[in-house]
Scaffold this motif. Structure first.
Motif, PDB file in Angstrom:
ATOM      1  N   UNK A   1      -0.187 -32.752   9.467  1.00 15.19           N
ATOM      2  CA  UNK A   1       0.730 -32.131   8.509  1.00 15.19           C
ATOM      3  C   UNK A   1       0.277 -32.314   7.064  1.00 15.19           C
ATOM      4  N   UNK A   2      -0.607 -33.260   6.813  1.00 13.50           N
ATOM      5  CA  UNK A   2      -1.165 -33.413   5.475  1.00 13.50           C
ATOM      6  C   UNK A   2      -1.877 -32.167   4.997  1.00 13.50           C
ATOM      7  N   UNK A   3      -2.239 -31.287   5.934  1.00  9.33           N
ATOM      8  CA  UNK A   3      -2.857 -30.020   5.556  1.00  9.33           C
ATOM      9  C   UNK A   3      -1.940 -29.123   4.749  1.00  9.33           C
ATOM     10  N   UNK A   4      -0.627 -29.317   4.870  1.00 12.70           N
ATOM     11  CA  UNK A   4       0.289 -28.500   4.067  1.00 12.70           C
ATOM     12  C   UNK A   4       0.111 -28.794   2.582  1.00 12.70           C
ATOM     13  N   UNK A   5      -0.196 -30.049   2.239  1.00 10.38           N
ATOM     14  CA  UNK A   5      -0.448 -30.381   0.833  1.00 10.38           C
ATOM     15  C   UNK A   5      -1.714 -29.676   0.360  1.00 10.38           C
ATOM     16  N   UNK A   6      -2.726 -29.605   1.233  1.00 13.43           N
ATOM     17  CA  UNK A   6      -3.940 -28.875   0.875  1.00 13.43           C
ATOM     18  C   UNK A   6      -3.630 -27.412   0.593  1.00 13.43           C
ATOM     19  N   UNK A   7      -2.797 -26.805   1.432  1.00 14.66           N
ATOM     20  CA  UNK A   7      -2.445 -25.400   1.218  1.00 14.66           C
ATOM     21  C   UNK A   7      -1.801 -25.194  -0.144  1.00 14.66           C
ATOM     22  N   UNK A   8      -0.936 -26.132  -0.529  1.00 14.12           N
ATOM     23  CA  UNK A   8      -0.285 -26.023  -1.830  1.00 14.12           C
ATOM     24  C   UNK A   8      -1.294 -26.217  -2.961  1.00 14.12           C
ATOM     25  N   UNK A   9      -2.189 -27.188  -2.814  1.00 12.58           N
ATOM     26  CA  UNK A   9      -3.206 -27.428  -3.839  1.00 12.58           C
ATOM     27  C   UNK A   9      -4.138 -26.225  -3.968  1.00 12.58           C
ATOM     28  N   UNK A  10      -4.544 -25.647  -2.838  1.00 13.15           N
ATOM     29  CA  UNK A  10      -5.430 -24.480  -2.878  1.00 13.15           C
ATOM     30  C   UNK A  10      -4.723 -23.306  -3.556  1.00 13.15           C
ATOM     31  N   UNK A  11      -3.432 -23.138  -3.280  1.00 13.68           N
ATOM     32  CA  UNK A  11      -2.665 -22.083  -3.951  1.00 13.68           C
ATOM     33  C   UNK A  11      -2.661 -22.304  -5.457  1.00 13.68           C
ATOM     34  N   UNK A  12      -2.424 -23.536  -5.873  1.00 14.93           N
ATOM     35  CA  UNK A  12      -2.415 -23.852  -7.302  1.00 14.93           C
ATOM     36  C   UNK A  12      -3.799 -23.659  -7.913  1.00 14.93           C
ATOM     37  N   UNK A  13      -4.828 -23.991  -7.153  1.00 14.37           N
ATOM     38  CA  UNK A  13      -6.198 -23.805  -7.630  1.00 14.37           C
ATOM     39  C   UNK A  13      -6.468 -22.332  -7.927  1.00 14.37           C
TER      40      UNK A  13
END
Length: 327
Positions: free
Chosen positions: A167-179
Motif C-alpha cells: 500500500x506504500x505505492x499509493x504514496x508514490x502515486x501521489x508523489x508522481x502526480x505532484x511531480x
C-alpha cells in the motif's frame, strides 16, 4: 562508513496528535559525530501491517530497523535510508491520510490530485522533524544538517530514491502526480545530480542532508520503485496519461533523468480475485513506455517479475524486499 541507526517516533507537525514511526540509517562522521551529507536519500513507504502470521520471515521483514539496513545494502553505504510507516492504522490497514487526503478509512485512495502537494510537503516536514529528533539522540550533541560535506561523496544536492511497498505505492502515486505538476525552478540551470559542483554553484547553494522544500524534493527524485504494490480496490498503480505526459515534458525542459522500476510477484500480479492490479500495472507500464521516446531518452522504465515459478504467498510478498534488484 560509520552510521547512526534507530527507529524514531515523530509527529508530522508540532501540534500533531499522531506520530509516524520511521526507521533510519544515516551516514555519520566518526570524527565530529555529525551527520554527513549523503549522495542520496532512499525513502521507503511501508504498507499494511501483517499481524499474527507467526511467520519469522514476515516478522523480520516488517521490522523498520531491518528494512533500513536492507535499503542501505541495496543502494550503498553512502546513502541515507528512511523507512516510513503511516501515522494511522485502522486495524492492520495503513492510512496515509497526511500524504493522500482522499483516502478512505481503509487507506484506499479515491483519487490523486496535486492540489497543495500534500505528499511532498509531508515528506519534507517528516524528514526535517526526524533530523531534529536525531539531534537529541546522538550523544546529546548538535547535528549539523548541512556541513560535513566532503569531496569523497558529496558532489551536489543529494539525489532521492522513492520506494513504495504494497500500500506504500499509493504514496508514490501521489508523489508522481505532484511531480507532473511541479515547476523545474532553478534545477534546470543547476549541475546534474551527482556531478561535481563548480565554485560558483557551491557558494550560492546550501547543501542539506535532506531537501528543505517540496520543489527541492521533487527535483531531486531520480528513481521510483514500485515494490509489489496492490490494493483491495482500484488505484494501486497510476494510470493518468496526463501526469506522464507532463513528466516527459519536464524532462525535455531540463529536469534530471528519471527511472521507474515496477517490481512484482505472483502475490499481486497473478491474483485472479484482484485482476485490476495487473491491468493497472500493464497500463502504467504502457503509458511510461509511450512517453519514453518523447523525453529525450531521459525517462527509463523497467518491470521485474520475481518468484515467477512459485504459487502466490504472503511470504513472497515480503521476501521481494530482500531480493530486490535495483540495477
Amino acid at each position: 562508513m560509520e552510521r547512526w541507526s534507530g527507529v524514531l517516533r515523530v509527529p508530522l507537525h508540532p501540534n500533531s496528535r499522531t506520530f509516524h514511526r520511521v526507521g533510519a540509517s544515516l551516514c555519520l562522521s566518526p570524527e565530529t559525530r555529525t551527520l554527513r551529507v549523503p549522495i542520496a536519500n532512499a525513502i521507503f513507504f511501508c504498507g499494511d501491517r501483517a499481524e499474527g502470521t507467526g511467520n519469522p520471515v514476515i516478522e523480520r521483514l516488517s521490522d523498520l530497523q531491518k528494512l533500513s539496513e536492507i535499503v542501505v545494502s541495496k543502494f550503498g553505504s553512502f546513502i541515507n535510508a528512511w523507512v516510513i510507516e503511516a501515522s494511522v492504522f485502522n486495524g492492520p490497514f495503513a492510512v496515509y491520510k497526511d500524504f493522500i487526503p482522499s483516502v478512505n478509512q481503509y487507506g484506499e485512495p479515491r483519487s490523486y490530485h496535486p492540489v497543495g502537494f500534500p505528499a511532498s510537503a509531508s515528506t519534507i516536514s517528516l524528514l526535517s522533524n526526524c533530523l531534529e529528533e536525531v539531534k537529541k539522540v546522538i550523544l546529546g550533541t548538535q547535528v549539523d544538517t548541512k556541513s560535513g560535506c566532503t569531496p569523497s561523496f558529496c558532489f551536489s544536492q543529494p539525489k532521492t530514491f522513492i520506494l513504495g511497498f504494497s500500500k506504500g505505492g499509493t504514496v508514490l502515486n501521489q508523489i508522481v502526480t505532484e511531480l507532473g505538476f511541479s515547476d523545474i525552478g532553478s534545477n534546470a540551470n543547476s549541475p546534474s545530480m551527482g556531478q561535481p559542483m563548480d565554485r560558483k554553484f557551491s557558494e550560492s547553494e546550501e547543501i542539506y542532508v535532506v531537501p528543505k522544500t517540496r520543489e527541492g524534493l521533487l527535483n531531486s527524485i531520480s528513481e521510483i520503485h514500485y515494490v509489489d504494490v496492490g490494493l483491495n480496490s482500484a488505484g494501486a498503480y497510476l494510470t493518468n496519461h496526463d501526469v506522464f505526459e507532463r513528466i516527459s515534458k519536464r524532462l525535455m525542459q531540463g529536469a534530471p533523468p528519471l527511472r521507474f522500476i515496477l517490481h512484482g510477484t505472483p502475490r499481486q500480479w497473478s491474483d485472479r480475485q484482484r485482476g485490476w492490479i495487473l491491468n493497472e500495472k500493464d497500463k502504467m507500464l504502457n503509458l511510461l513506455e509511450s512517453e519514453t521516446p518523447k523525453s529525450g531518452a531521459k525517462l527509463k522504465v523497467l518491470a521485474r517479475y520475481y518468484f515467477a515459478d512459485k504459487p502466490p504467498s504472503m511470504q513472497m510478498h515480503f521476501e521481494i524486499i530482500e531480493i530486490l534488484d535495483i540495477s
